[in-house]
Design a protein around this motif. Structure first.
Motif, PDB file in Angstrom:
ATOM      1  N   GLN A 174       0.812  -1.210   0.000  1.00 24.94           N
ATOM      2  CA  GLN A 174       0.000   0.000   0.000  1.00 24.94           C
ATOM      3  C   GLN A 174       0.853   1.271   0.000  1.00 24.94           C
ATOM      4  O   GLN A 174       2.041   1.254   0.331  1.00 24.94           O
ATOM      5  CB  GLN A 174      -0.936   0.016   1.209  1.00 24.94           C
ATOM      6  N   SER A 175       0.205   2.374  -0.379  1.00 25.21           N
ATOM      7  CA  SER A 175       0.811   3.700  -0.274  1.00 25.21           C
ATOM      8  C   SER A 175       0.223   4.404   0.941  1.00 25.21           C
ATOM      9  O   SER A 175      -0.993   4.373   1.156  1.00 25.21           O
ATOM     10  CB  SER A 175       0.536   4.518  -1.538  1.00 25.21           C
ATOM     11  N   VAL A 176       1.100   5.012   1.743  1.00 22.72           N
ATOM     12  CA  VAL A 176       0.687   5.648   2.994  1.00 22.72           C
ATOM     13  C   VAL A 176       1.277   7.049   3.060  1.00 22.72           C
ATOM     14  O   VAL A 176       2.479   7.237   2.844  1.00 22.72           O
ATOM     15  CB  VAL A 176       1.155   4.827   4.224  1.00 22.72           C
ATOM     16  N   VAL A 177       0.442   8.026   3.351  1.00 22.97           N
ATOM     17  CA  VAL A 177       0.892   9.402   3.570  1.00 22.97           C
ATOM     18  C   VAL A 177       0.684   9.729   5.048  1.00 22.97           C
ATOM     19  O   VAL A 177      -0.398   9.492   5.588  1.00 22.97           O
ATOM     20  CB  VAL A 177       0.120  10.400   2.686  1.00 22.97           C
ATOM     21  N   VAL A 178       1.731  10.254   5.684  1.00 21.59           N
ATOM     22  CA  VAL A 178       1.654  10.633   7.093  1.00 21.59           C
ATOM     23  C   VAL A 178       1.840  12.140   7.192  1.00 21.59           C
ATOM     24  O   VAL A 178       2.888  12.683   6.823  1.00 21.59           O
ATOM     25  CB  VAL A 178       2.724   9.914   7.943  1.00 21.59           C
ATOM     26  N   MET A 179       0.805  12.813   7.680  1.00 22.61           N
ATOM     27  CA  MET A 179       0.867  14.258   7.866  1.00 22.61           C
ATOM     28  C   MET A 179       1.499  14.560   9.218  1.00 22.61           C
ATOM     29  O   MET A 179       0.973  14.163  10.261  1.00 22.61           O
ATOM     30  CB  MET A 179      -0.542  14.852   7.799  1.00 22.61           C
ATOM     31  N   GLY A 180       2.633  15.243   9.199  1.00 20.74           N
ATOM     32  CA  GLY A 180       3.348  15.563  10.425  1.00 20.74           C
ATOM     33  C   GLY A 180       4.568  14.671  10.597  1.00 20.74           C
ATOM     34  O   GLY A 180       4.454  13.441  10.520  1.00 20.74           O
ATOM     35  N   ALA A 181       5.732  15.280  10.814  1.00 20.43           N
ATOM     36  CA  ALA A 181       6.970  14.518  10.992  1.00 20.43           C
ATOM     37  C   ALA A 181       7.571  14.758  12.372  1.00 20.43           C
ATOM     38  O   ALA A 181       8.793  14.826  12.532  1.00 20.43           O
ATOM     39  CB  ALA A 181       7.973  14.867   9.895  1.00 20.43           C
ATOM     40  N   GLY A 182       6.688  14.888  13.371  1.00 18.00           N
ATOM     41  CA  GLY A 182       7.138  14.864  14.754  1.00 18.00           C
ATOM     42  C   GLY A 182       7.397  13.421  15.162  1.00 18.00           C
ATOM     43  O   GLY A 182       7.313  12.510  14.325  1.00 18.00           O
ATOM     44  N   PRO A 183       7.709  13.165  16.435  1.00 21.59           N
ATOM     45  CA  PRO A 183       8.034  11.791  16.848  1.00 21.59           C
ATOM     46  C   PRO A 183       6.978  10.758  16.487  1.00 21.59           C
ATOM     47  O   PRO A 183       7.306   9.698  15.946  1.00 21.59           O
ATOM     48  CB  PRO A 183       8.191  11.919  18.369  1.00 21.59           C
ATOM     49  N   ASN A 232      -2.288  21.323  -2.281  1.00 22.09           N
ATOM     50  CA  ASN A 232      -1.290  20.517  -1.579  1.00 22.09           C
ATOM     51  C   ASN A 232      -1.522  19.033  -1.819  1.00 22.09           C
ATOM     52  O   ASN A 232      -0.576  18.266  -2.030  1.00 22.09           O
ATOM     53  CB  ASN A 232      -1.328  20.818  -0.077  1.00 22.09           C
ATOM     54  N   ALA A 233      -2.779  18.617  -1.797  1.00 25.30           N
ATOM     55  CA  ALA A 233      -3.101  17.204  -2.017  1.00 25.30           C
ATOM     56  C   ALA A 233      -2.667  16.759  -3.412  1.00 25.30           C
ATOM     57  O   ALA A 233      -2.097  15.665  -3.574  1.00 25.30           O
ATOM     58  CB  ALA A 233      -4.594  16.977  -1.817  1.00 25.30           C
ATOM     59  N   GLU A 234      -2.926  17.584  -4.417  1.00 30.66           N
ATOM     60  CA  GLU A 234      -2.508  17.240  -5.783  1.00 30.66           C
ATOM     61  C   GLU A 234      -0.997  17.108  -5.874  1.00 30.66           C
ATOM     62  O   GLU A 234      -0.471  16.206  -6.534  1.00 30.66           O
ATOM     63  CB  GLU A 234      -3.021  18.286  -6.774  1.00 30.66           C
ATOM     64  N   ASN A 235      -0.283  18.001  -5.191  1.00 25.77           N
ATOM     65  CA  ASN A 235       1.184  17.932  -5.191  1.00 25.77           C
ATOM     66  C   ASN A 235       1.682  16.659  -4.520  1.00 25.77           C
ATOM     67  O   ASN A 235       2.651  16.039  -4.973  1.00 25.77           O
ATOM     68  CB  ASN A 235       1.764  19.153  -4.478  1.00 25.77           C
ATOM     69  N   ILE A 236       1.048  16.275  -3.420  1.00 26.32           N
ATOM     70  CA  ILE A 236       1.446  15.047  -2.716  1.00 26.32           C
ATOM     71  C   ILE A 236       1.212  13.831  -3.606  1.00 26.32           C
ATOM     72  O   ILE A 236       2.082  12.956  -3.742  1.00 26.32           O
ATOM     73  CB  ILE A 236       0.680  14.905  -1.383  1.00 26.32           C
ATOM     74  N   LYS A 237       0.053  13.762  -4.211  1.00 31.06           N
ATOM     75  CA  LYS A 237      -0.269  12.615  -5.084  1.00 31.06           C
ATOM     76  C   LYS A 237       0.717  12.524  -6.242  1.00 31.06           C
ATOM     77  O   LYS A 237       1.131  11.429  -6.634  1.00 31.06           O
ATOM     78  CB  LYS A 237      -1.711  12.732  -5.586  1.00 31.06           C
ATOM     79  N   GLN A 242       0.912   8.640  -7.311  1.00 33.38           N
ATOM     80  CA  GLN A 242      -0.401   8.044  -7.093  1.00 33.38           C
ATOM     81  C   GLN A 242      -1.469   9.081  -7.474  1.00 33.38           C
ATOM     82  O   GLN A 242      -2.052   9.724  -6.601  1.00 33.38           O
ATOM     83  CB  GLN A 242      -0.575   7.626  -5.633  1.00 33.38           C
ATOM     84  N   PRO A 243      -1.735   9.251  -8.776  1.00 32.45           N
ATOM     85  CA  PRO A 243      -2.673  10.298  -9.190  1.00 32.45           C
ATOM     86  C   PRO A 243      -4.082  10.120  -8.633  1.00 32.45           C
ATOM     87  O   PRO A 243      -4.821  11.095  -8.468  1.00 32.45           O
ATOM     88  CB  PRO A 243      -2.666  10.196 -10.721  1.00 32.45           C
ATOM     89  N   GLY A 244      -4.445   8.898  -8.304  1.00 35.82           N
ATOM     90  CA  GLY A 244      -5.775   8.651  -7.740  1.00 35.82           C
ATOM     91  C   GLY A 244      -5.837   8.832  -6.234  1.00 35.82           C
ATOM     92  O   GLY A 244      -6.920   8.795  -5.654  1.00 35.82           O
ATOM     93  N   GLY A 245      -4.691   9.034  -5.619  1.00 35.55           N
ATOM     94  CA  GLY A 245      -4.645   9.218  -4.172  1.00 35.55           C
ATOM     95  C   GLY A 245      -3.998   8.055  -3.444  1.00 35.55           C
ATOM     96  O   GLY A 245      -3.814   6.966  -4.011  1.00 35.55           O
ATOM     97  N   VAL A 266      -6.394  11.174   0.185  1.00 37.42           N
ATOM     98  CA  VAL A 266      -6.754   9.756   0.224  1.00 37.42           C
ATOM     99  C   VAL A 266      -7.540   9.380  -1.035  1.00 37.42           C
ATOM    100  O   VAL A 266      -8.294  10.183  -1.579  1.00 37.42           O
ATOM    101  CB  VAL A 266      -7.541   9.435   1.518  1.00 37.42           C
ATOM    102  N   ARG A 267      -7.354   8.168  -1.503  1.00 38.51           N
ATOM    103  CA  ARG A 267      -8.029   7.711  -2.729  1.00 38.51           C
ATOM    104  C   ARG A 267      -9.495   7.393  -2.467  1.00 38.51           C
ATOM    105  O   ARG A 267      -9.941   7.313  -1.319  1.00 38.51           O
ATOM    106  CB  ARG A 267      -7.327   6.472  -3.282  1.00 38.51           C
ATOM    107  N   MET A 268     -10.226   7.168  -3.556  1.00 36.69           N
ATOM    108  CA  MET A 268     -11.598   6.683  -3.463  1.00 36.69           C
ATOM    109  C   MET A 268     -11.609   5.364  -2.679  1.00 36.69           C
ATOM    110  O   MET A 268     -10.842   4.446  -2.982  1.00 36.69           O
ATOM    111  CB  MET A 268     -12.188   6.427  -4.859  1.00 36.69           C
ATOM    112  N   GLY A 269     -12.443   5.274  -1.665  1.00 37.79           N
ATOM    113  CA  GLY A 269     -12.531   4.031  -0.893  1.00 37.79           C
ATOM    114  C   GLY A 269     -11.352   3.781   0.019  1.00 37.79           C
ATOM    115  O   GLY A 269     -11.208   2.680   0.561  1.00 37.79           O
ATOM    116  N   GLY A 270     -10.496   4.791   0.188  1.00 35.26           N
ATOM    117  CA  GLY A 270      -9.314   4.633   1.030  1.00 35.26           C
ATOM    118  C   GLY A 270      -9.625   4.808   2.508  1.00 35.26           C
ATOM    119  O   GLY A 270     -10.785   4.919   2.920  1.00 35.26           O
ATOM    120  N   THR A 271      -8.565   4.848   3.310  1.00 32.28           N
ATOM    121  CA  THR A 271      -8.712   4.920   4.767  1.00 32.28           C
ATOM    122  C   THR A 271      -7.979   6.139   5.311  1.00 32.28           C
ATOM    123  O   THR A 271      -6.842   6.424   4.920  1.00 32.28           O
ATOM    124  CB  THR A 271      -8.147   3.653   5.433  1.00 32.28           C
ATOM    125  N   TYR A 272      -8.646   6.833   6.201  1.00 32.19           N
ATOM    126  CA  TYR A 272      -8.080   8.022   6.848  1.00 32.19           C
ATOM    127  C   TYR A 272      -8.149   7.820   8.356  1.00 32.19           C
ATOM    128  O   TYR A 272      -9.198   7.469   8.901  1.00 32.19           O
ATOM    129  CB  TYR A 272      -8.886   9.261   6.435  1.00 32.19           C
TER     130      TYR A 272
END
Length: 358
Positions: A174-183, A232-237, A242-245, A266-272
């Protein structure tokens, strides 16, 4: 170590921005299933700093002097008569919250949601920045010989990350995006990678944090811009190809713009999964949530099996928390350590117990 002769000096919050050191009585074992632990090292969490600054988090208000700290590891110095899993000399990571074990959430295996939870350094309960800590034996996790006690103090934030990633049900490929790079964000990225995610992107506004994230476990990074959440979301994708998210987006920041960007990433049907805590109420892109049929979950502390898995991830080398330790200071430097954390000068700073030789 003999508790009758050693120090039980404690780091106590009197009121916002006012702390003191004082000797407290060594705790007694109130149950034959408890153990007494000499605290060797304690990390500083954002919640500790928040109490130090403000004296409250939400409806948890410090009304009486309270010992701070809850990210700790130590050495067992006494065991109750019914304890069979631990013995004197064992080094353990301390899980700092104890549920009632009888309510519906506890019996359903979600003890982190117990309404009677006694959690260290959450009013009115004292924390672990002290010499000795009494705890139920089954909430103390023996550290393997090759895992240091300093690493053991980081099992607590690692268990938070384990719970978040398990809430997201991250699976191989899977592809995973994590918002925030604290501990916690860094550890979420590391756990997601350990779970088999092939693309792990850390997002933050601080370039130095992103540089560290790349060296720690992230395959991609993105510096959030002062533009709309959708942009920002478009830039991350685009950055992760991952153009679909992304399959999974985790917010470990609690910042409103990050949360908004998450739902557009997040993509269609993805998890947040919402792991970070910020303002109690925010403007939330509910249309994106609905149109994409996103599975959205909250995440709070850790639950059944999370601590044990965190220790296993350390033992196997799949997550290397040593890289997160910026400094280790003596107990008498605890207040200075809190100031460094508040100023963002460190990733993780450990405070040695009052009986620990530096």
């Amino acid at each position: 170590m003999d508790p009758s002769t050693a120090s039980n000096k404690s780091f106590i919050l009197e009121k916002p921005k006012s702390v003191t050191y004082a000797d407290r009585p060594v705790p007694k074992l109130s149950s034959p299933h408890d153990v007494l632990v000499a605290v060797n090292y304690t990390g500083i969490c954002g919640s500790d700093v928040h109490y130090w600054h403000h004296g409250a988090i939400g409806h948890f208000v410090v009304k009486d002097p309270m010992v701070l700290g809850h990210e700790s590891a130590g050495t067992v110095v006494a065991v109750g008569d019914s304890v069979t899993t631990l013995q004197k000399g064992d080094r353990v990571a301390l899980e700092p919250g104890y549920p009632c074990r009888r309510c519906e959430p506890c019996l359903a295996g979600k003890y982190n949601l117990c309404p009677e939870m006694r959690f260290a350094a959450t009013p009115p309960h004292d924390g672990t920045l002290t010499g000795f800590w009494a705890a139920p034996a089954d909430f103390c996790y023996k550290l393997p010989d090759h895992v240091s006690t300093q690493e053991g103090a980081l099992v607590e934030p690692l268990a938070v990350a384990v719970h978040i990633v398990r809430q997201a049900a991250v699976s191989p490929g899977q592809s995973v995006v994590v918002m925030g790079a604290g501990p916690v964000g860094l550890l979420c990225a590391a756990v997601a990678k350990a779970f088999g995610a092939t693309k792990v992107c850390s997002v933050d506004i601080v370039d130095s944090k992103l540089e560290f994230a790349k060296s720690f476990s992230s395959t991609h990074t993105y510096a959030s811009q002062r533009i709309s959440a959708e942009e920002n979301a478009e830039n991350i994708k685009r950055a992760i190809g991952q153009p679909g998210g992304a399959d999974v987006v985790i917010d470990a920041s609690g910042a409103e713009p990050s949360i908004q960007t998450s739902l557009h990433t997040v993509r269609m049907g993805g998890t947040y999964v919402q792991g970070g805590m910020g303002k109690p109420d925010i403007t939330f892109p509910i249309m994106a949530l609905c149109l994409k049929e996103v599975t959205a979950k909250g995440s709070f502390r850790y639950g059944s099996g999370d601590y044990r898995l965190a220790v296993e991830l350390l033992a196997s080398g799949k997550v290397d928390v040593k890289k997160l330790i910026s400094d280790v200071v003596a107990f008498e430097q605890a207040e200075e350590a809190f100031k460094k954390v508040a100023e963002g000068k460190v990733i993780k700073i450990l405070i040695a117990g009052p009986n620990e030789k530096q």
